[in-house]
Design a protein around this motif. Structure first.
Motif, PDB file in Angstrom:
ATOM      1  N   LEU A  26      28.186  17.355 -13.610  1.00  0.00           N
ATOM      2  CA  LEU A  26      27.865  16.095 -14.511  1.00  0.00           C
ATOM      3  C   LEU A  26      28.748  16.206 -15.714  1.00  0.00           C
ATOM      4  CD1 LEU A  26      24.288  15.027 -14.568  1.00  0.00           C
ATOM      5  CD2 LEU A  26      26.393  13.816 -13.793  1.00  0.00           C
ATOM      6  N   ARG A  27      28.738  17.268 -16.314  1.00  0.00           N
ATOM      7  CA  ARG A  27      29.597  17.716 -17.404  1.00  0.00           C
ATOM      8  C   ARG A  27      31.080  17.339 -17.226  1.00  0.00           C
ATOM      9  NH1 ARG A  27      26.232  20.094 -21.401  1.00  0.00           N
ATOM     10  NH2 ARG A  27      28.119  19.910 -22.853  1.00  0.00           N
ATOM     11  N   HIS A  28      31.525  17.664 -16.119  1.00  0.00           N
ATOM     12  CA  HIS A  28      33.070  17.154 -15.855  1.00  0.00           C
ATOM     13  C   HIS A  28      33.181  15.913 -15.500  1.00  0.00           C
ATOM     14  CE1 HIS A  28      35.700  20.592 -14.920  1.00  0.00           C
ATOM     15  NE2 HIS A  28      34.730  21.392 -14.786  1.00  0.00           N
ATOM     16  N   ILE A  29      32.177  15.193 -14.755  1.00  0.00           N
ATOM     17  CA  ILE A  29      32.295  13.761 -14.511  1.00  0.00           C
ATOM     18  C   ILE A  29      32.270  13.020 -15.874  1.00  0.00           C
ATOM     19  CG2 ILE A  29      31.096  11.718 -13.557  1.00  0.00           C
ATOM     20  CD1 ILE A  29      30.614  13.845 -11.215  1.00  0.00           C
ATOM     21  N   ASP A  30      31.310  13.420 -16.980  1.00  0.00           N
ATOM     22  CA  ASP A  30      31.365  12.866 -18.241  1.00  0.00           C
ATOM     23  C   ASP A  30      32.593  12.842 -18.991  1.00  0.00           C
ATOM     24  OD1 ASP A  30      28.699  11.726 -17.734  1.00  0.00           O
ATOM     25  OD2 ASP A  30      27.961  13.406 -18.912  1.00  0.00           O
ATOM     26  N   LEU A  32      35.643  13.085 -17.311  1.00  0.00           N
ATOM     27  CA  LEU A  32      36.464  12.355 -16.829  1.00  0.00           C
ATOM     28  C   LEU A  32      36.399  10.877 -17.120  1.00  0.00           C
ATOM     29  CD1 LEU A  32      36.836  13.365 -13.091  1.00  0.00           C
ATOM     30  CD2 LEU A  32      38.387  13.519 -14.697  1.00  0.00           C
ATOM     31  N   ARG A  33      35.478  10.333 -17.518  1.00  0.00           N
ATOM     32  CA  ARG A  33      35.267   8.900 -17.570  1.00  0.00           C
ATOM     33  C   ARG A  33      34.448   8.905 -18.903  1.00  0.00           C
ATOM     34  NH1 ARG A  33      30.330   7.953 -15.528  1.00  0.00           N
ATOM     35  NH2 ARG A  33      30.546   5.829 -14.774  1.00  0.00           N
ATOM     36  N   ALA A  36      33.355   5.387 -19.888  1.00  0.00           N
ATOM     37  CA  ALA A  36      32.983   4.663 -18.840  1.00  0.00           C
ATOM     38  C   ALA A  36      31.670   3.641 -18.711  1.00  0.00           C
ATOM     39  CB  ALA A  36      32.617   5.615 -17.564  1.00  0.00           C
ATOM     40  N   THR A  37      30.674   4.071 -19.739  1.00  0.00           N
ATOM     41  CA  THR A  37      29.462   3.222 -19.650  1.00  0.00           C
ATOM     42  C   THR A  37      29.738   1.920 -20.396  1.00  0.00           C
ATOM     43  OG1 THR A  37      28.523   5.376 -20.062  1.00  0.00           O
ATOM     44  CG2 THR A  37      27.163   3.213 -20.481  1.00  0.00           C
ATOM     45  N   TYR A  43      32.444  -4.945 -18.507  1.00  0.00           N
ATOM     46  CA  TYR A  43      32.962  -5.756 -17.577  1.00  0.00           C
ATOM     47  C   TYR A  43      32.759  -7.419 -17.505  1.00  0.00           C
ATOM     48  CZ  TYR A  43      35.776  -2.803 -14.801  1.00  0.00           C
ATOM     49  OH  TYR A  43      36.994  -1.930 -14.382  1.00  0.00           O
ATOM     50  N   THR A  67      20.966   0.815 -27.612  1.00  0.00           N
ATOM     51  CA  THR A  67      21.265   2.356 -27.898  1.00  0.00           C
ATOM     52  C   THR A  67      22.845   2.458 -27.162  1.00  0.00           C
ATOM     53  OG1 THR A  67      20.430   2.622 -25.380  1.00  0.00           O
ATOM     54  CG2 THR A  67      19.188   3.290 -26.984  1.00  0.00           C
ATOM     55  N   ARG A  68      23.345   1.503 -26.349  1.00  0.00           N
ATOM     56  CA  ARG A  68      24.987   1.829 -25.975  1.00  0.00           C
ATOM     57  C   ARG A  68      25.456   1.773 -27.212  1.00  0.00           C
ATOM     58  NH1 ARG A  68      24.986  -1.090 -20.225  1.00  0.00           N
ATOM     59  NH2 ARG A  68      24.318   0.451 -19.043  1.00  0.00           N
ATOM     60  N   GLN A  71      25.290   4.586 -29.600  1.00  0.00           N
ATOM     61  CA  GLN A  71      25.956   5.641 -28.979  1.00  0.00           C
ATOM     62  C   GLN A  71      27.464   5.617 -29.018  1.00  0.00           C
ATOM     63  OE1 GLN A  71      25.312   6.327 -24.707  1.00  0.00           O
ATOM     64  NE2 GLN A  71      23.285   6.116 -24.980  1.00  0.00           N
ATOM     65  N   HIS A  75      29.844   8.070 -31.070  1.00  0.00           N
ATOM     66  CA  HIS A  75      30.657   8.772 -30.597  1.00  0.00           C
ATOM     67  C   HIS A  75      32.241   8.519 -31.289  1.00  0.00           C
ATOM     68  CE1 HIS A  75      29.056  10.645 -27.220  1.00  0.00           C
ATOM     69  NE2 HIS A  75      28.171   9.821 -26.831  1.00  0.00           N
TER      70      HIS A  75
ATOM     71  N   ASP C 183      23.690   7.532 -17.288  1.00  0.00           N
ATOM     72  CA  ASP C 183      24.620   7.906 -18.399  1.00  0.00           C
ATOM     73  C   ASP C 183      24.047   7.286 -19.591  1.00  0.00           C
ATOM     74  OD1 ASP C 183      26.907   8.501 -17.097  1.00  0.00           O
ATOM     75  OD2 ASP C 183      28.199   6.453 -16.969  1.00  0.00           O
ATOM     76  N   ASP C 184      23.362   6.372 -19.708  1.00  0.00           N
ATOM     77  CA  ASP C 184      22.812   5.875 -20.993  1.00  0.00           C
ATOM     78  C   ASP C 184      21.681   6.812 -21.607  1.00  0.00           C
ATOM     79  OD1 ASP C 184      23.921   3.312 -21.627  1.00  0.00           O
ATOM     80  OD2 ASP C 184      22.875   2.777 -19.755  1.00  0.00           O
ATOM     81  N   ARG C 186      21.748  10.227 -20.757  1.00  0.00           N
ATOM     82  CA  ARG C 186      22.233  11.391 -21.437  1.00  0.00           C
ATOM     83  C   ARG C 186      23.023  11.096 -22.653  1.00  0.00           C
ATOM     84  NH1 ARG C 186      24.087  11.726 -16.477  1.00  0.00           N
ATOM     85  NH2 ARG C 186      26.465  11.306 -17.007  1.00  0.00           N
ATOM     86  N   LEU C 191      21.618  11.728 -28.884  1.00  0.00           N
ATOM     87  CA  LEU C 191      21.312  11.203 -30.384  1.00  0.00           C
ATOM     88  C   LEU C 191      20.149  11.982 -30.655  1.00  0.00           C
ATOM     89  CD1 LEU C 191      22.315   7.423 -29.827  1.00  0.00           C
ATOM     90  CD2 LEU C 191      23.565   9.231 -30.710  1.00  0.00           C
ATOM     91  N   TYR C 205      19.621  15.483 -17.409  1.00  0.00           N
ATOM     92  CA  TYR C 205      20.632  16.190 -16.335  1.00  0.00           C
ATOM     93  C   TYR C 205      20.088  16.237 -15.145  1.00  0.00           C
ATOM     94  CZ  TYR C 205      24.265  16.983 -19.295  1.00  0.00           C
ATOM     95  OH  TYR C 205      25.651  16.906 -20.252  1.00  0.00           O
ATOM     96  N   THR C 217      31.983  -3.133  -9.656  1.00  0.00           N
ATOM     97  CA  THR C 217      32.622  -3.910 -10.530  1.00  0.00           C
ATOM     98  C   THR C 217      34.136  -3.511 -10.933  1.00  0.00           C
ATOM     99  OG1 THR C 217      30.694  -3.524 -11.691  1.00  0.00           O
ATOM    100  CG2 THR C 217      31.768  -5.408 -12.325  1.00  0.00           C
ATOM    101  N   HIS C 221      37.710  -5.402  -9.872  1.00  0.00           N
ATOM    102  CA  HIS C 221      38.793  -5.634 -10.673  1.00  0.00           C
ATOM    103  C   HIS C 221      39.885  -5.208 -10.166  1.00  0.00           C
ATOM    104  CE1 HIS C 221      35.389  -7.695 -13.181  1.00  0.00           C
ATOM    105  NE2 HIS C 221      36.237  -8.493 -13.424  1.00  0.00           N
ATOM    106  N   LEU C 229      37.608  11.972  -9.566  1.00  0.00           N
ATOM    107  CA  LEU C 229      36.422  11.677  -9.620  1.00  0.00           C
ATOM    108  C   LEU C 229      35.775  11.511  -8.321  1.00  0.00           C
ATOM    109  CD1 LEU C 229      34.213  10.670 -11.503  1.00  0.00           C
ATOM    110  CD2 LEU C 229      34.983   8.337 -11.272  1.00  0.00           C
ATOM    111  N   GLN C 232      34.926  15.110  -7.396  1.00  0.00           N
ATOM    112  CA  GLN C 232      33.859  15.711  -8.218  1.00  0.00           C
ATOM    113  C   GLN C 232      32.238  14.889  -7.882  1.00  0.00           C
ATOM    114  OE1 GLN C 232      34.383  16.419 -12.212  1.00  0.00           O
ATOM    115  NE2 GLN C 232      36.153  17.941 -11.496  1.00  0.00           N
ATOM    116  N   TYR C 236      29.300  16.573  -6.606  1.00  0.00           N
ATOM    117  CA  TYR C 236      27.796  16.170  -7.039  1.00  0.00           C
ATOM    118  C   TYR C 236      26.860  15.933  -5.976  1.00  0.00           C
ATOM    119  CZ  TYR C 236      24.275  14.155 -10.160  1.00  0.00           C
ATOM    120  OH  TYR C 236      23.131  13.996 -10.671  1.00  0.00           O
TER     121      TYR C 236
END
Ligand SMILES: Nc1ncnc2c1ncn2[C@@H]1O[C@H](COP(=O)(O)OP(=O)(O)O)[C@@H](O)[C@H]1O
Ligand SMILES: [Mg+2]
Lengths: 309, 313, 258
Positions: A26-30, A32-33, A36-37, A43, A67-68, A71, A75, C183-184, C186, C191, C205, C217, C221, C229, C232, C236
């Motif tokens: 997961l840390r890797h994936i995070d 990588l992107r 992304a969020t 989009y 919250t996004r 964040q 960041h 994602d949100d 994490r 924070l 996690y 999406t 596009h 990815l 991984q 995962y």
């Protein structure tokens, strides 16, 4: 060892290994992107589309987008990124989803309007956001305050600022300082006292760490600006009286009957250059000051906040 | 070598929704079943028979104790290939036909592919299930399910079979057939361990029986040995809670339930007992000779346990 | 691998088929062809976008519902109906039963997804009259959707091994929703401060991370995920599935049957 014990041990080991592997992946994936969020979130950049897609769970979606936003800002701020391009859309989506959610308006006033690197540098967009907020929350004096604040700090349009403060002061339950601000805009717009009043109000009315920190930095800067202005005046007086520049800070202190060597809010004494200029010892620590900077000074790197809340 | 050795298996269930309290279903049980015998595990409803079988099958875990099956630890997965199990009121994947179910079970038991079809047809024939091709098990009657259950238990020619209440749900003819089947299995050299609460089944079939009540073993032995002590008894039931002392003098085991008294006494004392009751002007409800000797033994054992339980409580 | 796992998997698949699970394909086909015809008629330059977004979202939604509704009953229903008695009294290890059930359900979903994928491509061809290179990215999105199903199946199975179907459904569905915002979660955990941070980070996690698996999406596009990815995400999903299944085995190994 029975078959059951063996299974237990193997399954337990498998559980531990795969759990660890999951966290690492997961840390890797995070990594990588990283964005992304936000990319995903944007989009669909049309707020109304997002609202339609959230199937009626608008309030919840607004919270998620809020919250996004935090964040995203956190960041970017932490990474010393130069731009906050997505801040505007994020705030607009959030407030479209829930126009009554107040923190985004305040956040917009503090970070959407200021010029880079301190903010996104979109004062017009900010004003639109605020007017939208006022239209949906006519009884919330704080949004009037924030709008006036943008006019005052970013556009230096004191007439508009005064108007907005006056509008806000008519809202039932509005804080009395709005009236004072409206009045002061006319004559004392550039005074340190006015600026201090504004930033203190921002500090006190917000619960958001970023906003409060930002306000505190500005308050520090105001006290530096004021002290430097006063000291610079003292140097001029000294020159007129004695006919030469003071040779050192202590000479100036004695002549002016000051209680001690003047120091900035961090406790570092102000410097007196041979040319008679008052300067900060560590200008990098005061990102928002306008006075007491060496000639041709440019902030090295990006502003960093010193105050811890 | 013993087919089954039960060494102190015991089970305490935790019952209750919020506050769990312990419920003893099985006292420490010691029991040995020899190879090649038909062994009856007897007890009234709730005695702990199913619990014992479920522990032996590894479906529930005992609170304490161990067992050995066919000379191996009972948890050893290898053992499972050599045993068959018919659960109480069996239920199966109801979307399958009997043929599909047995084929699947054959695969799980490791019956090789080429034998399987043949074996399936053979056992279905043997339990009397014919004309069921293409019928899903959800359309089966209770008795047909019971027969399917027996078929799956003997499908892979196990050395040892466990049947939990094999006759339940069957018509009289079916019971007869199952009895014959168990006899045949014995002749094939297999060991049969079955539980029942129906005494006549046990008496007719078993080499040895064990009697269990309230989770406690009451007696083990060959049917003849057990029954020799209880030849010719009658059961006398009368109204009231009064037990005349003269009845006790006749050697009757008396037990009060509600507003009736139940006594078991030797057949030759029957007349004396009736006289004794008449003298006391007690209303007699019934006199029944205990039909079979095993029944007599059974009733006596259970009454004994009830009176002792009554005394301790 | 023991052949018994295969047999159990096959029987699970057979059960799903006989319970008419694959009939969902009819609903799917109706939905997709309806949408394709509709956007084909109106035609405002986003037919492709609509078909891909709608098609893939439907594949994912139908599959998730199937995975949860079958998955939650896989163990608990067999315990409840006592069909397990005659399985576990055979030389079947309890872990083999769990793993077999998992493969059976996963297989069902793979077959189902395969059929739906044909439908999506069919609808796409209907509206666009041709295939272009970026359409291959749809395969990646479908692959990620299958990975998502694996995780959900294993979670449903995990819950099924200790709780009632209704509760399991609630748990599994909540995790699906939470996982979609992983994602949100994490970011949010990052924070917070102090003890909350530990707790939130741990939780963030531990919940399945579906957000990295959702590229619908992006694919619509014409942007595909990087090969890294893909790798991984695959790892995962496999590890997460292994984790949930190990948990299910650990619980089921100890469980007294009713
Ligand atoms: N899963 C269970 N939870 C709690 N108590 C149980 C459970 N299964 C059986 N019992 C109790 O254990 C006792 C023995 O039951 P059982 O073995 O089924 O009896 P039998 O098969 O001899 O009729 C009964 O009192 C029953 O209520
Ligand atoms: Mg029973």
């Amino acid at each position: 060892m029975t078959a059951r014990q063996r299974t237990t041990i193997i399954a337990g080991a498998c559980l531990a290994v795969s759990m660890t592997a999951c966290v690492f992946l997961l840390r890797h994936i995070d990594r990588l992107r990283p964005k992304a969020t936000i990319d995903d979130a944007l989009y669909i950049s049309s707020p109304t589309m997002v609202k339609r897609a959230s199937l009626g769970f608008n309030g919840l979606m607004a919270c998620i987008y809020w919250t996004r936003t935090i964040q995203y800002f956190g960041h970017r701020h932490f990474d010393r990124a130069h731009s906050y391009n997505e801040l505007g859309p994020l705030l607009e989506i959030t407030t479209t989803l829930d126009p009554q959610l107040f923190p985004p308006y305040q956040f917009g006033a503090s970070f959407l309007a200021p010029k880079p690197p301190n903010g996104a540098g979109e004062p017009a967009r900010t004003i639109q956001l605020m007017e939208y907020g006022i239209a949906h929350n006519p009884d919330n004096w704080q949004i009037y305050y924030n709008l006036g604040f943008v006019y005052y700090t970013e556009l230096k349009d004191y007439t508009r600022a005064s108007e907005v403060f006056a509008r806000g002061s008519k809202v039932p339950g509005a804080h009395p300082f709005l009236k004072i601000l409206a009045a002061q805009m006319a004559e004392h717009a550039g005074d340190f006292a006015t600026a201090r009043l504004l930033w203190s109000a921002t500090f006190e009315t917000s619960h958001e760490t970023n906003i409060r920190q930002n306000a505190l930095e500005h308050l520090r800067a105001i006290s530096v600006d004021e002290a430097v202005t006063n000291l610079q005046a003292a140097v001029t007086r000294f020159g007129e009286k004695v006919g030469r520049l003071p040779s050192s800070m202590s000479e100036l202190v004695t002549a002016e009957h000051l209680p001690g060597i003047p120091a900035d809010p961090d406790g570092n004494a102000y410097q007196l250059t041979p040319e008679g200029r008052i300067q900060l010892e560590k200008p990098d620590d005061f990102p928002f000051v306008t006075k007491g900077l060496p000639p041709g000074y440019k902030l090295s790197g990006l502003p960093k906040f010193h105050t811890k809340l | 070598m013993a087919a089954i050795e039960i060494l102190g298996l015991e089970k305490t269930y935790m019952v209750g929704f919020w506050r769990k309290r312990p419920k003893r279903a099985l006292q420490p049980l010691h029991l040995t079943v020899e190879e090649g015998e038909i062994f009856g595990f007897l007890g009234p409803n709730g005695a702990g028979k199913t619990t014992t079988l479920k522990i032996l099958m590894g479906l529930v875990f005992p609170t304490a104790g161990t067992a050995r099956i066919l000379g191996r630890e009972w948890t050893d997965p290898e053992v499972k290939a050599q045993i068959g199990f018919l659960p109480e009121q069996p239920y199966f994947y109801d979307y399958l036909t009997a043929h599909e179910l047995l084929d699947y079970y054959g695969q799980l038991s490791g019956v090789p592919g080429k034998d399987r079809k043949h074996r399936v047809d053979e056992v279905l024939e043997r339990v009397g299930l014919t004309d069921i091709k293409g019928v899903q098990l959800r359309k089966f009657s209770k008795g047909m399910l019971q027969r399917t259950g027996i078929a799956q238990a003997i499908l892979h020619s196990p050395k040892l079979v466990f049947f939990d209440e094999p006759m339940s749900g069957l018509d009289p003819l079916g019971r007869r057939e199952v009895r014959d089947l168990m006899e045949q299995l014995k002749h094939e050299g297999k060991t049969v361990f079955f539980s029942t609460h129906i005494l006549s089944d046990a008496e007719a079939l078993c080499d040895r029986v064990a009697i269990i009540n309230k989770g406690e073993l009451r007696g083990v032995g060959a049917v003849e040995d057990l029954t020799s002590t209880v030849q010719g008894k009658v059961e006398v039931i009368w109204q009231g809670t009064q037990v005349p002392s003269s009845m006790r003098a006749l050697g009757a085991e008396c037990h009060v339930t509600g507003d009736t008294v139940r006594a078991v006494l030797p057949e030759n004392q029957q007349d004396a007992a009736i006289d004794a009751l008449r003298r006391e002007r007690i209303r007699l409800i019934a006199i029944t000779p205990l039909r079979t000797s095993l029944e007599a033994y059974f009733v006596e054992k259970l009454q004994h346990s009830q009176t002792t339980a009554g005394k301790t409580s | 691998m023991s052949p018994r796992i295969l047999h159990i998997a096959r029987n699970t698949f057979r059960e799903a088929v006989r319970d008419r699970v694959l009939y969902n394909l009819i609903a799917f086909t109706l939905l997709l062809s309806g949408a394709a015809i509709l956007v084909g008629q109106i035609s405002f330059d986003i037919e492709r976008l609509v078909v891909i977004n709608l098609g893939l979202t439907a594949v994912s939604m139908f599959g998730v519902v199937i995975a949860i509704f079958i998955g939650i009953g896989l163990v608990s229903k067999e315990i409840e109906k006592r069909t397990l008695y005659t399985v576990l009294s055979r030389p079947v290890r309890r872990w083999e039963f769990i793993v077999g059930k998992f493969f059976g359900l996963a297989g069902t979903l793979v077959v189902n997804t395969f059929c739906m994928a044909i439908g999506v491509f069919g609808a796409l061809f209907y509206v666009a009259h041709k295939f272009t290179r970026p359409d291959a990215l749809i395969l990646v999105a479908l692959y990620f959707i299958v990975l998502e199903f694996l995780i959900i199946c294993s979670l449903a199975l995990l819950f099924s091994s200790f709780s009632s179907p209704l509760l399991s459904a609630v748990f599994a569905f909540s995790l699906f929703v939470i996982g979609s915002f992983a994602d949100d979660l994490r970011g949010f955990a990052g924070l917070t401060h102090g003890f909350t941070r530990w707790f939130a980070t741990g939780a963030a996690y531990l919940v399945p991370n579906f957000s990295a698996l959702n590229v619908i999406t992006a694919v619509a596009h014409e942007q595909g995920p990087s090969p890294q990815l893909i790798l991984q995400n695959t790892l995962y999903a496999l590890f997460y599935t292994a984790m949930a299944l190990s948990g299910a085995v650990l619980i089921f190994e100890r469980r007294n049957l009713k």
